[in-house]
Design an enzyme around this catalytic site. Structure first.
Site, PDB file in Angstrom:
ATOM      1  N   GLY A 132       0.703  -1.409  -0.151  1.00 46.84           N
ATOM      2  CA  GLY A 132      -0.038  -0.037  -0.063  1.00 46.84           C
ATOM      3  C   GLY A 132       0.860   1.055  -0.200  1.00 46.84           C
ATOM      4  O   GLY A 132       0.160   2.333  -0.024  1.00 46.84           O
TER       5      GLY A 132
ATOM      6  N   GLY B 253       3.377  -3.223  -4.301  1.00 45.25           N
ATOM      7  CA  GLY B 253       3.110  -3.480  -5.891  1.00 45.25           C
ATOM      8  C   GLY B 253       3.208  -2.061  -6.580  1.00 45.25           C
ATOM      9  O   GLY B 253       4.368  -1.781  -7.324  1.00 45.25           O
ATOM     10  N   ARG B 254       2.491  -1.294  -6.243  1.00 44.47           N
ATOM     11  CA  ARG B 254       2.509  -0.056  -6.931  1.00 44.47           C
ATOM     12  C   ARG B 254       4.045   0.699  -6.642  1.00 44.47           C
ATOM     13  O   ARG B 254       4.295   1.346  -7.600  1.00 44.47           O
ATOM     14  CB  ARG B 254       1.376   0.929  -6.293  1.00 44.47           C
ATOM     15  CG  ARG B 254       1.375   2.346  -6.824  1.00 44.47           C
ATOM     16  CD  ARG B 254       0.390   3.504  -6.005  1.00 44.47           C
ATOM     17  NE  ARG B 254      -0.762   2.677  -5.937  1.00 44.47           N
ATOM     18  CZ  ARG B 254      -1.906   2.665  -6.474  1.00 44.47           C
ATOM     19  NH1 ARG B 254      -2.006   3.428  -7.600  1.00 44.47           N
ATOM     20  NH2 ARG B 254      -2.928   2.077  -6.068  1.00 44.47           N
TER      21      ARG B 254
ATOM     22  N   TYR C  58     -10.923   6.160 -10.575  1.00 47.07           N
ATOM     23  CA  TYR C  58     -10.529   6.964  -9.392  1.00 47.07           C
ATOM     24  C   TYR C  58     -10.316   8.526  -9.417  1.00 47.07           C
ATOM     25  O   TYR C  58     -10.040   9.151  -8.414  1.00 47.07           O
ATOM     26  CB  TYR C  58      -9.218   6.378  -8.709  1.00 47.07           C
ATOM     27  CG  TYR C  58      -9.111   5.037  -8.740  1.00 47.07           C
ATOM     28  CD1 TYR C  58      -9.892   4.151  -7.731  1.00 47.07           C
ATOM     29  CD2 TYR C  58      -8.050   4.244  -9.502  1.00 47.07           C
ATOM     30  CE1 TYR C  58      -9.803   2.748  -7.836  1.00 47.07           C
ATOM     31  CE2 TYR C  58      -7.706   2.848  -9.361  1.00 47.07           C
ATOM     32  CZ  TYR C  58      -8.702   2.027  -8.533  1.00 47.07           C
ATOM     33  OH  TYR C  58      -8.622   0.812  -8.429  1.00 47.07           O
TER      34      TYR C  58
ATOM     35  N   CYS D  70     -16.212   6.027 -26.210  1.00 47.86           N
ATOM     36  CA  CYS D  70     -17.587   6.650 -26.410  1.00 47.86           C
ATOM     37  C   CYS D  70     -18.189   6.582 -24.922  1.00 47.86           C
ATOM     38  O   CYS D  70     -19.292   5.928 -24.512  1.00 47.86           O
ATOM     39  CB  CYS D  70     -18.558   5.937 -27.281  1.00 47.86           C
ATOM     40  SG  CYS D  70     -18.196   6.295 -28.913  1.00 47.86           S
TER      41      CYS D  70
END
EC number: 4.1.1.20
Length: 439
Positions: A256, A293-294, A334, A361
């Site tokens: 996180g 991760g991020r 987000y 679209c």
């Protein structure tokens, strides 16, 4: 576009401090690879990842963990490309998986099963069996139903599954509501009271060795205070369990840790993060597991896209690019900010406030609102920064748009690690009416 050595954030080369809002720029490169030439050769939209940036992030975390019995399990969901997984495996990383598909990818990339932990609230029976047969390190269990299912499946296969109880410490991570996972109303984990009952009744499940704790309170966390509080509650429960005679062989503190997406954001350093872990779990002698991760891959990536046209509306100007929400969902999902840079010579160009949008679209197919950029024309190349995490891994073929190619750059070299999907590949699983067999 180059890689800032201070924070591994892709950004444009410039001698002008104000260039982020449209100043003149020099040639755009990442690791010595010219992005204009790369886009001309491989086409756009195009995901580009820096191998050096990923290695540097992993090395900095390992340095901070020095002296601890620790395992870094990369959260595969952030970017599941096999080249990224192999690169991290070469640096000693394990994997945090949330599906059978991610298990398959991790094993295929050479990650040892004893370095894989399986998280997620809804593990299917076949996925659990797949993981048991592979011999993974541990299941992070998120419900009593899952615990009982794990006991039944392990018993049927004559094996013992190692498990950790994922606790929900009821801590607000102060992040976006859709990526908050550690509050009592979230679907993840169980209360400490319920986890306590699991340890107390462990003898009833002889085919599950429950000897671990796990937590994960959310994603893109930019403040250490929520992590500190969650660690405090986790540590208190660990000490309670040890005092009651329950061995805790593994503590998984989750992931996180946030990254810098825009100017003014300050992400915690690896040293500061690990210092909080050391302080909270002082005296713990078992294995520590971390699930970044991020933080490992986001700032190592960018998305190249070309301007299709500009459109002057009654109230705003639109810059329509060939990338879309199916290539990068975060802004739509987000309202996430990503820096956007026009690549090339911007000298003498007026600054325009554009809504940067894709061709899909949907009104939600918007990357930025009123973003100031040098005046753009059809064919101009732009880079959307910090897309290495939750970019390609969340992509889809919505509007029948084939998946974009992915490229890894490393010290002046580049390689296509996922070629652009063809139309034929996009429909490969579909059957035409002539192939149908009604039942």
């Amino acid at each position: 576009m180059t890689l800032d050595p201070q924070n591994n954030h892709p950004r444009a080369e410039t001698g002008d401090p104000g260039a982020g809002e449209g100043g003149a720029r020099t040639a755009a490169t990442v690791e010595g690879v010219d992005l204009q030439a790369l886009a001309a050769r491989e086409g756009t939209p195009l995901h580009v990842y820096s191998a050096t940036a990923i290695r540097q992030r992993m090395a900095s975390l390992q340095a901070a963990l020095q002296g601890l019995d620790a395992l870094v399990c990369y959260a595969v969901k952030a970017n599941s490309n096999g080249a990224i997984l192999r690169l991290l495996a070469e640096q000693g990383a394990g994997a945090d998986i949330v599906s059978g598909g991610e298990l398959w990818r991790a094993l295929r990339a050479g990650i040892a099963p004893e370095k894989i932990v399986f998280s997620g609230v809804g593990k299917r029976e076949d996925e659990i069996v797949q993981a048991l047969d592979a011999g993974i390190a541990r299941f992070n269990v998120e419900s009593r139903a899952e615990l009982d299912l794990l006991q039944r499946l392990a018993q049927a296969r004559g094996t013992v599954a190692r498990a950790a109880a994922r606790i929900n410490p009821d801590v607000d991570a102060h992040t976006h509501a859709k990526i908050s996972t550690g509050k009592s109303e979230n679907k993840f984990g169980v209360s400490i009271a319920e986890a306590r009952s699991w340890f107390e009744s462990a003898a009833q499940r002889p085919h599950v060795r429950l000897d671990g704790l796990h937590m994960h309170i959310g994603s893109q966390i930019l403040q250490l205070a929520p992590i500190r509080e969650a660690l405090r509650r986790l540590a208190r429960f660990w000490r309670e369990l040890e005092g009651a005679g329950h061995r805790v062989a593994s503590i998984d503190v989750g992931g996180g840790l946030g990254v810098r997406y825009r100017a003014g954001e300050q992400a915690p350093a690896a040293t500061a993060y690990v210092a909080e872990i050391r302080a909270a779990l002082a005296g713990y002698e078992g294995l520590l597991v971390l699930e970044p991760g991020r933080w490992l891959v986001a700032e190592a990536g960018l998305l190249l896209t070309r301007a299709l046209l500009t459109k002057h509306g009654e109230q705003r100007d639109f810059l329509v690019v060939d990338a879309a929400m199916n290539d990068l969902l975060r802004p739509s999902l987000y309202d996430a900010w990503h820096d956007i840079v026009r690549l090339g010579d911007n000298g003498g160009r007026e600054i325009v406030a554009y809504d940067v949008v894709g061709p899909v679209c949907e009104t939600g197919d918007t990357f930025a609102l009123a973003r100031t950029l040098p005046r753009c024309e059809a064919g101009d190349l732009l880079a959307i920064a910090a897309t290495g995490a939750y970019g390609a891994s969340m992509a889809s073929t919505y509007n029948s748009r084939p998946l974009a190619a992915e490229v890894l750059v490393d010290d002046g070299r580049h390689v296509v690690v996922r070629r652009r999907q063809t139309l034929q590949e996009m429909v490969a699983g579909e059957r035409s009416p002539g192939e149908w067999q009604w039942t």
